[in-house]
Design a protein around this motif. Structure first.
Motif, short mmCIF file in Angstrom:
data_model
loop_
_atom_site.label_atom_id
_atom_site.label_comp_id
_atom_site.label_asym_id
_atom_site.label_seq_id
_atom_site.Cartn_x
_atom_site.Cartn_y
_atom_site.Cartn_z
N MET A 51 12.61 0.51 2.78
CA MET A 51 11.02 0.15 2.62
C MET A 51 11.12 -0.66 1.67
O MET A 51 12.01 -0.10 0.70
N SER A 52 10.04 -1.01 0.93
CA SER A 52 9.65 -1.17 -0.30
C SER A 52 8.56 -0.93 -1.02
O SER A 52 8.23 -0.27 -0.15
N THR A 53 9.01 -1.23 -2.50
CA THR A 53 7.83 -0.48 -2.53
C THR A 53 6.61 -1.17 -3.24
O THR A 53 6.50 -2.40 -4.27
N MET A 54 5.16 -0.92 -3.50
CA MET A 54 4.20 -1.91 -3.98
C MET A 54 3.49 -1.17 -5.44
O MET A 54 2.74 0.10 -4.18
N ARG B 40 -0.42 2.48 5.06
CA ARG B 40 0.09 1.89 5.77
C ARG B 40 -0.86 1.77 7.52
O ARG B 40 -1.39 0.89 8.16
N ARG C 213 13.66 7.95 -3.48
CA ARG C 213 14.42 7.13 -2.68
C ARG C 213 13.47 7.29 -1.37
O ARG C 213 12.76 7.46 -1.21
N HIS C 214 13.46 5.07 -0.98
CA HIS C 214 12.64 4.35 -0.05
C HIS C 214 13.87 4.90 0.76
O HIS C 214 14.60 4.21 1.41
N SER D 49 0.76 6.62 0.39
CA SER D 49 1.21 5.57 1.51
C SER D 49 0.89 5.70 3.18
O SER D 49 0.61 4.57 3.47
#
Length: 83
Positions: free
Chosen positions: A7-10, A39, A2-3, A35
């Protein structure tokens, strides 16, 4: 996994040499995860682009009064007065 909210996942693919480099940066650079490192790179790139835009805007703007010792002394006086 879970983020945090917002936040999104890439997912990205890297050659092994670049992945090894990122892993080294994370291990030795004070980053908790890859990550966080990515960022930080993106933030630096955003700041670089913003600075470039400001420099180009400044270069395209009309000339102003020349900067001389009087201007710097006036700024020093202003700072000494607290405003």
């Amino acid at each position: 996994m879970r983020h945090p909210p917002g936040m999104s996942t890439m997912n990205i693919s890297l050659p092994e040499s670049l992945k090894a480099f990122v892993d080294e940066q994370v291990a030795g650079g004070g980053y908790g995860t890859s990550s966080e490192y990515v960022r930080e790179l993106i933030r630096h790139d955003q700041a670089r682009k913003a600075l470039r835009a400001m420099l180009l805007d400044g270069a395209a703007s009309p000339p102003t009064e020349p900067v001389d010792d009087r201007l710097f002394e006036a700024l020093r006086q202003r700072v000494r007065r607290g405003g």
